[in-house]
Design a protein around this motif. Structure first.
Motif, short mmCIF file in Angstrom:
data_model
loop_
_atom_site.label_atom_id
_atom_site.label_comp_id
_atom_site.label_asym_id
_atom_site.label_seq_id
_atom_site.Cartn_x
_atom_site.Cartn_y
_atom_site.Cartn_z
N GLY A 1 0.71 -6.48 49.79
CA GLY A 1 -0.24 -6.73 48.72
C GLY A 1 -0.48 -5.49 47.89
O GLY A 1 -0.89 -4.45 48.42
N LEU A 2 -0.24 -5.56 46.58
CA LEU A 2 -0.44 -4.42 45.67
C LEU A 2 -1.58 -4.70 44.70
O LEU A 2 -1.48 -4.43 43.52
CB LEU A 2 0.84 -4.11 44.90
CG LEU A 2 1.87 -3.23 45.58
CD1 LEU A 2 3.01 -2.91 44.62
CD2 LEU A 2 1.25 -1.93 46.08
N GLY A 3 -2.66 -5.25 45.22
CA GLY A 3 -3.86 -5.38 44.41
C GLY A 3 -4.54 -4.03 44.27
O GLY A 3 -3.90 -2.98 44.39
N GLY B 1 -4.28 -2.04 47.67
CA GLY B 1 -2.88 -1.78 48.00
C GLY B 1 -2.22 -0.78 47.07
O GLY B 1 -1.42 0.05 47.50
N SER B 2 -2.57 -0.83 45.80
CA SER B 2 -1.97 0.11 44.85
C SER B 2 -2.46 1.53 45.10
O SER B 2 -1.70 2.50 44.95
CB SER B 2 -2.26 -0.31 43.41
OG SER B 2 -3.65 -0.41 43.17
N ASP C 1 4.69 -7.85 46.87
CA ASP C 1 3.76 -8.57 45.99
C ASP C 1 4.59 -9.35 44.97
O ASP C 1 5.54 -8.81 44.41
CB ASP C 1 2.82 -7.60 45.27
CG ASP C 1 1.57 -8.29 44.74
OD1 ASP C 1 1.71 -9.22 43.92
OD2 ASP C 1 0.46 -7.92 45.17
N ASP D 1 3.12 -10.86 42.25
CA ASP D 1 2.27 -11.08 41.08
C ASP D 1 2.66 -10.17 39.93
O ASP D 1 3.30 -9.13 40.10
CB ASP D 1 0.81 -10.82 41.46
CG ASP D 1 -0.14 -11.63 40.60
OD1 ASP D 1 0.32 -12.29 39.65
OD2 ASP D 1 -1.36 -11.58 40.86
N ASN E 1 -5.92 -6.13 36.40
CA ASN E 1 -5.41 -5.19 37.40
C ASN E 1 -5.52 -3.75 36.94
O ASN E 1 -5.71 -2.83 37.75
CB ASN E 1 -3.94 -5.49 37.72
CG ASN E 1 -3.72 -6.87 38.27
OD1 ASN E 1 -2.93 -7.65 37.74
ND2 ASN E 1 -4.42 -7.22 39.34
N LYS F 1 4.06 -6.39 39.56
CA LYS F 1 3.37 -5.23 40.11
C LYS F 1 4.33 -4.30 40.85
O LYS F 1 4.30 -3.08 40.67
CB LYS F 1 2.27 -5.67 41.07
CG LYS F 1 1.05 -6.29 40.42
CD LYS F 1 0.05 -6.71 41.49
CE LYS F 1 -1.16 -7.37 40.89
NZ LYS F 1 -2.12 -7.85 41.92
N VAL F 2 5.17 -4.88 41.69
CA VAL F 2 6.05 -4.02 42.51
C VAL F 2 7.01 -3.24 41.63
O VAL F 2 7.32 -2.07 41.92
CB VAL F 2 6.83 -4.83 43.56
CG1 VAL F 2 5.90 -5.34 44.64
CG2 VAL F 2 7.61 -5.97 42.93
N PHE G 1 5.48 -12.78 47.49
CA PHE G 1 4.32 -12.81 48.37
C PHE G 1 4.78 -13.09 49.79
O PHE G 1 5.63 -13.95 50.03
CB PHE G 1 3.35 -13.90 47.93
CG PHE G 1 2.71 -13.68 46.60
CD1 PHE G 1 1.80 -12.65 46.41
CD2 PHE G 1 3.04 -14.49 45.52
CE1 PHE G 1 1.20 -12.45 45.18
CE2 PHE G 1 2.45 -14.29 44.28
CZ PHE G 1 1.54 -13.26 44.11
N MET H 1 -4.32 -8.22 51.96
CA MET H 1 -4.16 -9.60 51.51
C MET H 1 -5.49 -10.35 51.57
O MET H 1 -6.32 -10.09 52.43
CB MET H 1 -3.13 -10.32 52.40
CG MET H 1 -1.77 -9.64 52.42
SD MET H 1 -0.65 -10.36 53.65
CE MET H 1 -0.41 -12.00 52.96
#
Length: 393
Positions: free
Chosen positions: A180-182, A185-186, A204, A206, A212, A231-232, A252, A271
């Motif tokens: 998860g790179l929310g 995570g980022s 991720d 998304d 974001n 995102k990734v 995901f 997550m």
């Protein structure tokens, strides 16, 4: 040429950490960008060169007192030549492409190459500093790192200057996953990318959207947001500038693909969705992989935000203690205001820092007197509640 002698020799490493522009070439130690005074009392820069004695990849005590110089003859601040270091030798080619205009001789019993080179530089650059106090050979240049020598694109001088290379290297070789790179995570990626791990695998599926940008490291441009990058891919592009081992996975994680976590040494679970998180954690537990699970419970009360920022550590030895602290509730249900993308980057950053510190404690980089399994930061009180093998504290 390999920079191993610099990394392994305390005198050369000290020169580098103090900001001198050094290199090793064809058996010579080179210090570039040394300021000197010309005969017209202007300031120019040239290169100071010393023969280098090595035993393997480690320096020995200098066996020659001479140095070579590539520029015009250095002068005192008044334009008179510095005669005290003159040597009668004429110009010479030391190696292909390495030409010396002068040979200097300042006889002394030099302890090491730091002592030798700073002695010469002091005599030469010291005169330039009389005319311009900002004239210095300590320019702190950017230093590229070779792929076979480092996971970083450039040398980690922060670690070497602090003298903690052996401590930080305890995570070298590890393969790290970030599920998860929310927001959190980022920030975890930002912190882990500055460590010497071998590989970092962010997962991720998304797109990096406008909301974001307000809870992630750095500052995205409007153009980037309009591009609609995953995102990734966005974060891999950024952090690959620093770390060579970024391995993005544009999907995901769920029960259908958790096998992608195979071979990882540690995973940060960032997550929200319950069933998918459960599938990931079940896989990690079944395969003996340690992890930190992070999360927030943020609420609005009387026009202010409150709640808990938490991190839970689970290793093969602490599984039972970790279980009560891991939530599988679907945070998109609306009961948790965090799911509505409130812009709380400082809480994301704190959550990431707590998680990374716990990981580094497991790696024995940091001292760990309590061996906490759970950490919970209360926004309202500012207290950190911990729970370890001995109970809550």
């Amino acid at each position: 040429m390999s920079r191993r002698p610099i990394a392994l020799s305390s005198d050369l490493l000290r020169l580098q950490n103090e900001g001198y522009d050094i290199d090793i070439r064809d058996g010579f130690l080179i210090v570039r960008n040394v300021p000197f005074v010309t005969s017209t009392c202007s300031i120019e820069r040239a290169t100071l060169i010393s023969p280098l004695s090595l035993s393997g990849d480690v320096t020995e005590k200098p066996d020659k007192h001479v140095c070579y110089w590539t520029g015009a003859h250095p002068c005192h601040a008044d334009g008179a030549k510095i005669r005290s270091i003159e040597n009668g030798a004429g110009p010479q080619d030391l190696a292909p492409g390495l030409h010396a205009a002068f040979t200097f001789s300042a006889k002394a019993d030099y302890r090491d190459y730091h002592h030798k080179m700073t002695t010469y530089i002091g005599r030469i650059a010291g005169e330039a500093a009389k005319l311009d106090p900002t004239a210095t050979a300590r320019i702190f240049p950017a230093i590229a790192a070779e792929p076979e020598e480092s996971v970083f694109q450039y040398v980690d001088t922060a670690t070497s200057r602090a003298g903690i290379g052996a401590i930080n290297s305890k995570v070298a070789g590890q393969k790290i996953g970030i599920a998860g790179l929310g927001g959190t995570g980022s920030y975890i990626l930002d912190l882990v990318a500055k460590s010497s791990v071998a590989e970092i695998h962010p997962f991720d599926g998304d797109v990096f959207s406008q909301h974001n940008a307000f809870r992630a490291p750095g500052a995205a441009s409007l153009h980037e947001l309009k591009d609609g990058m995953l995102k990734v891919d966005r974060f891999a592009g950024i952090y690959s500038r620093l770390h060579r081992g970024i391995k993005p996975h544009a999907f995901f994680l769920d029960e259908t693909n958790v096998g992608a976590l195979a071979g990882l040494d540690f995973v940060f679970v960032c997550m929200d969705v319950g069933p998918a998180k459960r599938a990931v954690i079940d896989y990690l537990v079944a395969n003996g992989i340690s992890f930190v699970e992070v999360g927030m419970g943020v609420t609005v009360d009387d026009g202010r935000l409150g709640g808990i920022v938490r991190a839970t550590v689970s290793t093969p030895k602490t599984r039972d203690l970790a279980v009560p602290h891991i939530s599988y509730a679907d945070d998109t249900s609306g009961a948790n205001e965090y799911a509505s993308n409130i812009q709380i980057a400082e809480l994301n950053a704190l959550n990431a820092a707590l998680a990374v510190i716990q990981w580094k404690k497991l790696a024995t980089i940091y001292r760990d007197s309590r061996q906490s399994v759970y950490l919970g930061y209360s926004i309202a009180s500012g207290e950190i509640i911990t729970e370890g093998p001995d109970g809550a504290g």
